[in-house]
Design a protein around this motif. Structure first.
Motif, PDB file in Angstrom:
ATOM      1  N   THR A 346       0.828  -1.205   0.000  1.00 42.07           N
ATOM      2  CA  THR A 346       0.000   0.000   0.000  1.00 42.07           C
ATOM      3  C   THR A 346       0.866   1.260   0.000  1.00 42.07           C
ATOM      4  O   THR A 346       0.642   2.177  -0.810  1.00 42.07           O
ATOM      5  N   SER A 347       1.883   1.293   0.888  1.00 37.25           N
ATOM      6  CA  SER A 347       2.748   2.486   0.905  1.00 37.25           C
ATOM      7  C   SER A 347       3.571   2.558  -0.385  1.00 37.25           C
ATOM      8  O   SER A 347       3.866   3.648  -0.886  1.00 37.25           O
ATOM      9  N   PHE A 348       3.909   1.400  -0.948  1.00 33.19           N
ATOM     10  CA  PHE A 348       4.648   1.385  -2.215  1.00 33.19           C
ATOM     11  C   PHE A 348       3.807   2.062  -3.313  1.00 33.19           C
ATOM     12  O   PHE A 348       4.290   2.928  -4.035  1.00 33.19           O
ATOM     13  N   CYS A 349       2.530   1.664  -3.417  1.00 29.48           N
ATOM     14  CA  CYS A 349       1.679   2.212  -4.492  1.00 29.48           C
ATOM     15  C   CYS A 349       1.367   3.685  -4.254  1.00 29.48           C
ATOM     16  O   CYS A 349       1.279   4.466  -5.205  1.00 29.48           O
ATOM     17  N   LYS A 350       1.231   4.055  -2.974  1.00 27.31           N
ATOM     18  CA  LYS A 350       1.006   5.482  -2.674  1.00 27.31           C
ATOM     19  C   LYS A 350       2.215   6.303  -3.114  1.00 27.31           C
ATOM     20  O   LYS A 350       2.096   7.363  -3.713  1.00 27.31           O
ATOM     21  N   ALA A 351       3.420   5.770  -2.803  1.00 29.73           N
ATOM     22  CA  ALA A 351       4.649   6.474  -3.169  1.00 29.73           C
ATOM     23  C   ALA A 351       4.801   6.527  -4.686  1.00 29.73           C
ATOM     24  O   ALA A 351       5.206   7.556  -5.244  1.00 29.73           O
ATOM     25  N   ALA A 352       4.468   5.416  -5.367  1.00 26.41           N
ATOM     26  CA  ALA A 352       4.603   5.386  -6.833  1.00 26.41           C
ATOM     27  C   ALA A 352       3.714   6.448  -7.473  1.00 26.41           C
ATOM     28  O   ALA A 352       4.103   7.101  -8.443  1.00 26.41           O
ATOM     29  N   LEU A 353       2.525   6.650  -6.893  1.00 26.92           N
ATOM     30  CA  LEU A 353       1.595   7.646  -7.445  1.00 26.92           C
ATOM     31  C   LEU A 353       2.074   9.070  -7.113  1.00 26.92           C
ATOM     32  O   LEU A 353       2.183   9.915  -8.002  1.00 26.92           O
ATOM     33  N   ALA A 354       2.402   9.274  -5.833  1.00 28.67           N
ATOM     34  CA  ALA A 354       2.779  10.631  -5.418  1.00 28.67           C
ATOM     35  C   ALA A 354       4.179  11.008  -5.921  1.00 28.67           C
ATOM     36  O   ALA A 354       4.414  12.141  -6.340  1.00 28.67           O
ATOM     37  N   GLY A 355       5.095  10.049  -5.911  1.00 35.55           N
ATOM     38  CA  GLY A 355       6.490  10.356  -6.252  1.00 35.55           C
ATOM     39  C   GLY A 355       6.824  10.107  -7.711  1.00 35.55           C
ATOM     40  O   GLY A 355       7.743  10.719  -8.253  1.00 35.55           O
ATOM     41  N   GLY A 356       6.105   9.175  -8.352  1.00 34.20           N
ATOM     42  CA  GLY A 356       6.458   8.830  -9.727  1.00 34.20           C
ATOM     43  C   GLY A 356       5.337   9.077 -10.713  1.00 34.20           C
ATOM     44  O   GLY A 356       5.522   8.924 -11.920  1.00 34.20           O
ATOM     45  N   GLY A 357       4.153   9.436 -10.219  1.00 33.56           N
ATOM     46  CA  GLY A 357       3.008   9.644 -11.118  1.00 33.56           C
ATOM     47  C   GLY A 357       2.556   8.355 -11.771  1.00 33.56           C
ATOM     48  O   GLY A 357       2.009   8.361 -12.867  1.00 33.56           O
ATOM     49  N   VAL A 358       2.795   7.220 -11.083  1.00 33.06           N
ATOM     50  CA  VAL A 358       2.446   5.913 -11.660  1.00 33.06           C
ATOM     51  C   VAL A 358       1.351   5.274 -10.798  1.00 33.06           C
ATOM     52  O   VAL A 358       1.540   5.075  -9.596  1.00 33.06           O
ATOM     53  N   ALA A 359       0.206   4.984 -11.420  1.00 28.93           N
ATOM     54  CA  ALA A 359      -0.914   4.399 -10.666  1.00 28.93           C
ATOM     55  C   ALA A 359      -0.945   2.883 -10.837  1.00 28.93           C
ATOM     56  O   ALA A 359      -1.121   2.374 -11.948  1.00 28.93           O
ATOM     57  N   LEU A 360      -0.735   2.172  -9.721  1.00 24.63           N
ATOM     58  CA  LEU A 360      -0.774   0.704  -9.674  1.00 24.63           C
ATOM     59  C   LEU A 360      -1.757   0.325  -8.585  1.00 24.63           C
ATOM     60  O   LEU A 360      -2.180   1.171  -7.800  1.00 24.63           O
ATOM     61  N   VAL A 361      -2.101  -0.958  -8.478  1.00 28.64           N
ATOM     62  CA  VAL A 361      -2.983  -1.380  -7.387  1.00 28.64           C
ATOM     63  C   VAL A 361      -2.179  -2.275  -6.445  1.00 28.64           C
ATOM     64  O   VAL A 361      -1.508  -3.206  -6.894  1.00 28.64           O
ATOM     65  N   PRO A 362      -2.221  -1.981  -5.123  1.00 24.40           N
ATOM     66  CA  PRO A 362      -1.421  -2.768  -4.172  1.00 24.40           C
ATOM     67  C   PRO A 362      -1.843  -4.233  -4.086  1.00 24.40           C
ATOM     68  O   PRO A 362      -3.042  -4.533  -4.088  1.00 24.40           O
ATOM     69  N   GLY A 363      -0.853  -5.106  -3.960  1.00 25.64           N
ATOM     70  CA  GLY A 363      -1.129  -6.537  -3.818  1.00 25.64           C
ATOM     71  C   GLY A 363      -2.048  -6.840  -2.651  1.00 25.64           C
ATOM     72  O   GLY A 363      -2.848  -7.780  -2.716  1.00 25.64           O
ATOM     73  N   ALA A 364      -1.964  -6.043  -1.575  1.00 29.31           N
ATOM     74  CA  ALA A 364      -2.793  -6.293  -0.387  1.00 29.31           C
ATOM     75  C   ALA A 364      -4.274  -6.378  -0.755  1.00 29.31           C
ATOM     76  O   ALA A 364      -5.030  -7.155  -0.172  1.00 29.31           O
ATOM     77  N   ALA A 365      -4.705  -5.592  -1.751  1.00 29.04           N
ATOM     78  CA  ALA A 365      -6.116  -5.600  -2.165  1.00 29.04           C
ATOM     79  C   ALA A 365      -6.514  -6.936  -2.786  1.00 29.04           C
ATOM     80  O   ALA A 365      -7.688  -7.279  -2.844  1.00 29.04           O
ATOM     81  N   PHE A 366      -5.510  -7.689  -3.242  1.00 27.57           N
ATOM     82  CA  PHE A 366      -5.774  -8.994  -3.861  1.00 27.57           C
ATOM     83  C   PHE A 366      -5.412 -10.132  -2.907  1.00 27.57           C
ATOM     84  O   PHE A 366      -5.248 -11.277  -3.329  1.00 27.57           O
ATOM     85  N   GLY A 367      -5.238  -9.788  -1.638  1.00 24.12           N
ATOM     86  CA  GLY A 367      -4.890 -10.805  -0.641  1.00 24.12           C
ATOM     87  C   GLY A 367      -3.460 -11.286  -0.766  1.00 24.12           C
ATOM     88  O   GLY A 367      -3.143 -12.410  -0.382  1.00 24.12           O
ATOM     89  N   ALA A 368      -2.571 -10.462  -1.314  1.00 23.74           N
ATOM     90  CA  ALA A 368      -1.177 -10.878  -1.498  1.00 23.74           C
ATOM     91  C   ALA A 368      -0.241  -9.701  -1.252  1.00 23.74           C
ATOM     92  O   ALA A 368       0.020  -8.896  -2.161  1.00 23.74           O
ATOM     93  N   GLU A 369       0.258  -9.590  -0.037  1.00 18.50           N
ATOM     94  CA  GLU A 369       1.185  -8.521   0.329  1.00 18.50           C
ATOM     95  C   GLU A 369       2.511  -8.754  -0.421  1.00 18.50           C
ATOM     96  O   GLU A 369       2.894  -9.896  -0.677  1.00 18.50           O
ATOM     97  N   GLY A 370       3.185  -7.656  -0.777  1.00 18.05           N
ATOM     98  CA  GLY A 370       4.488  -7.788  -1.435  1.00 18.05           C
ATOM     99  C   GLY A 370       4.437  -7.518  -2.935  1.00 18.05           C
ATOM    100  O   GLY A 370       5.474  -7.507  -3.598  1.00 18.05           O
ATOM    101  N   TYR A 371       3.235  -7.277  -3.462  1.00 20.20           N
ATOM    102  CA  TYR A 371       3.091  -7.149  -4.920  1.00 20.20           C
ATOM    103  C   TYR A 371       2.396  -5.843  -5.296  1.00 20.20           C
ATOM    104  O   TYR A 371       1.772  -5.192  -4.467  1.00 20.20           O
ATOM    105  N   ALA A 372       2.523  -5.505  -6.586  1.00 16.67           N
ATOM    106  CA  ALA A 372       1.746  -4.388  -7.143  1.00 16.67           C
ATOM    107  C   ALA A 372       1.275  -4.826  -8.519  1.00 16.67           C
ATOM    108  O   ALA A 372       2.027  -5.445  -9.271  1.00 16.67           O
TER     109      ALA A 372
END
Ligand code: PMP
Ligand code: GLU
Length: 397
Positions: A346-372
């Motif tokens: 989740t913090s990875f995807c937030k950072a990717a959006l805020a810091g890199g302008g890249v929108a991904l969906v966090p693995g946690a939403a799919f029941g799998a921490e560690g992924y995007a």
């Protein structure tokens, strides 16, 4: 006094994919550059022959309520389709809904309730666990291994099923991993299920999007007696670039289908009449646009995988179906990227959006921490510039 919400409201969170897409849209409207890989929605226009069929239906006055379970022409077209695939199906077993999402919801409402368990292999599509909870049942999440291509092993499935298990949810090709089970692997899972009283909800919405030597399999056809305990889900959203038209369907045993129709007659009545006529054309009309879109996805997939292979600290099991790359980004956890502390998906995807302008969906939403999850159902321009921006972001601190 403010109106309080029912306790049911605590059972679900907003869809993470829809939420991320909304956030990306919001930022774009503020003038921020966003490389949007969030939503699994083909960027193509709906093929012209399908649009024409809708216009024709509108002009012919086919703009009234239809039968709650769908127009006979569409139910028959779908029954014929599944019969050809090897699962003899009657129109009465077909329920047309407002997208496969509603089909899944209605199917769960039809067969699951308090005290029931539903086995869901993880990673799973964001809505599964919440919809199971909404139906009053308990999701039993069974993790799978990246090293095994995220495939559920038959012995793990057998261990997860007990006398309370009502359904096992399967999704091949899979959102988010792109895994496609072979026919033999699905037969092994079917054999486990057939030794129990459990049923199967087989979400086959990406059935026409497979790559290399992967082939789709209609689960209900695999063994005698399987169709009676399987609910097959699919729809036109992905194959025909028709996400906004909202047409999905369920194929189920007659009694289950009948209840799903009754439920729909109370909650939404029918799916949009014009969209249903468009879906008839999608299914029965010229299929050349499907091949053209598939070719485009093949090209994008190749490019995305080559580019991901060159990203620092990112690994990805090549998807064999659907249009997602499920990237292991856990090597970056515990460091600062683009000025942001990254500790989980989740913090990875937030950072990717805020810091890199890249929108991904966090693995946690799919029941799998560690992924995007990265969706490549978007144009080559976005893919090229977005992966460059992602590369720059990953190399920043
Ligand atoms: N199942 C899966 C696995 C999906 O990815 C989606 C995407 N929205 C759906 C079901 C629902 O599709 P729709 O409601 O657009 O038919
Ligand atoms: N299924 C797509 C996705 O996973 C569309 C969004 C949704 O329906 O949740 O991104």
């Amino acid at each position: 006094m403010a109106l309080g919400l029912a306790s049911r409201s605590k059972l679900i969170a907003p869809s993470a994919t829809m939420a991320m897409a909304a956030e990306a849209r919001r930022l774009k409207s503020e003038g921020v550059t966003v490389h949007d890989f969030s939503l699994g929605e083909p960027d193509f226009d709906t093929p012209a022959n399908i649009q024409e069929a809708a216009i024709k239906a509108m002009r012919a006055g086919l703009t009234h309520y239809t039968a709650a379970a769908g127009i006979p022409e569409l139910r028959k077209a779908l029954a014929d389709h599944y019969t050809r695939l090897g699962s003899p199906t009657l129109p009465a077993q077909v329920i047309v809904s407002n997208g496969a999402k509603q089909s899944i919801h209605n199917a769960l409402m039809a067969v699951c309730g308090p005290g029931d368990e539903v086995v869901i292999p993880a990673p799973f599509w964001v809505s599964y666990a919440d919809l199971v909870r909404l139906a009053g049942a308990e999701p039993i999440v069974v993790p799978t291994e990246e090293s095994e291509g995220f495939k559920l092993a038959p012995d793990r499935l057998a261990a997860a099923i007990n006398s309370r298990t009502k359904l096992v949810m399967l999704n091949s090709p899979s959102n988010p991993t792109g895994l496609v089970y072979t026919r033999g692997e699905l037969e092994s899972l079917a054999d486990v299920v057939l030794k129990t009283d459990a049923g199967v909800l087989s979400d086959e919405i990406y059935e026409q999007l497979t790559y290399e030597d992967a082939e789709p399999t209609c689960f209900a056809t695999l063994r005698p007696g399987l169709a009676e305990r399987t609910i097959t889900i699919s729809g036109v959203s992905k194959t025909y670039a028709m996400t906004g038209w909202r047409i999905g369907w369920a194929i189920a045993a007659k009694e289950v289908a009948a209840f799903m129709g009754d439920l729909q007659s109370q909650e939404t009545a029918n799916a949009c009449s014009i969209s249903q006529w468009a879906a008839v054309e999608a299914i029965q009309g010229d299929q050349s646009s499907v091949s053209a879109m598939r070719r485009e996805f093949i090209e994008r997939r190749r490019f995305v995988l080559d580019r991901i292979a060159a990203l620092p600290g990112v690994a990805c099991v090549p998807p064999r179906g659907a249009f997602y790359a499920f990237m292991n980004v856990s090597a970056h956890f515990g460091r600062k990227i683009g000025g942001f502390e990254v500790v989980d998906s989740t913090s990875f995807c937030k950072a990717a959006l805020a810091g890199g302008g890249v929108a991904l969906v966090p693995g946690a939403a799919f029941g799998a921490e560690g992924y995007a999850r990265l969706s490549f159902a978007t144009g080559m321009e976005t893919i090229r510039s977005g992966l460059e921006a992602f590369d720059r972001f990953l190399r920043s601190s």
